[in-house]
Write a protein that holds these residues in place. Structure first.
Motif: not given
Length: 116
Positions: A16, A81, A85-86, A88-90, A92-94, A115
């Motif tokens: 990430g 999550s 994939d979810e 990885k997205e979480q 990234h957001i964090t 954000w």
């Protein structure tokens, strides 16, 4: 979400970080990224934490300070999550959220930017 061990989770965090744009990462100075299972209070509601002094508040910041820390919490991130994939997205957001705190952007501004 299946349970990832610490090494697998840490590898996703590194992935990430590598995926973040240079404009976000290039300004980071004296910051370490760490992973922990949970926050000290055992909560599952905190996904990450910025532990340090924001750039906008540093003043006489100079040599010898311990690095600021950006912590991602494995168990809370897994809990929110439902898929890899979810997760990885979480992550990234964090990462973006906690790095924003390093730059002096507060939760209200993050919310306005979508954000938080």
């Amino acid at each position: 979400m299946e349970n990832l061990d610490e090494q697998q989770f840490e590898a996703l965090v590194v992935e990430g970080l590598d995926a973040l744009s240079d404009e976000i990462v290039d300004g980071l100075d004296n910051v370490v990224f760490v992973t922990e299972d949970r926050p000290e209070d055992g909560s599952l509601s905190v996904l990450g934490l910025y532990d340090g002094v924001a750039l906008t508040e540093r003043g006489q910041y100079g040599f010898g300070e311990l690095p600021d820390r950006i912590i991602l919490f494995r168990e809370p991130l897994l809990a929110v999550s439902e898929s890899l994939d979810e997760l990885k997205e979480q992550i990234h957001i964090t990462l973006v959220h906690e790095i924003a705190h390093y730059y002096g952007i507060d939760d209200e501004q993050l919310h306005e930017l979508g954000w938080a």
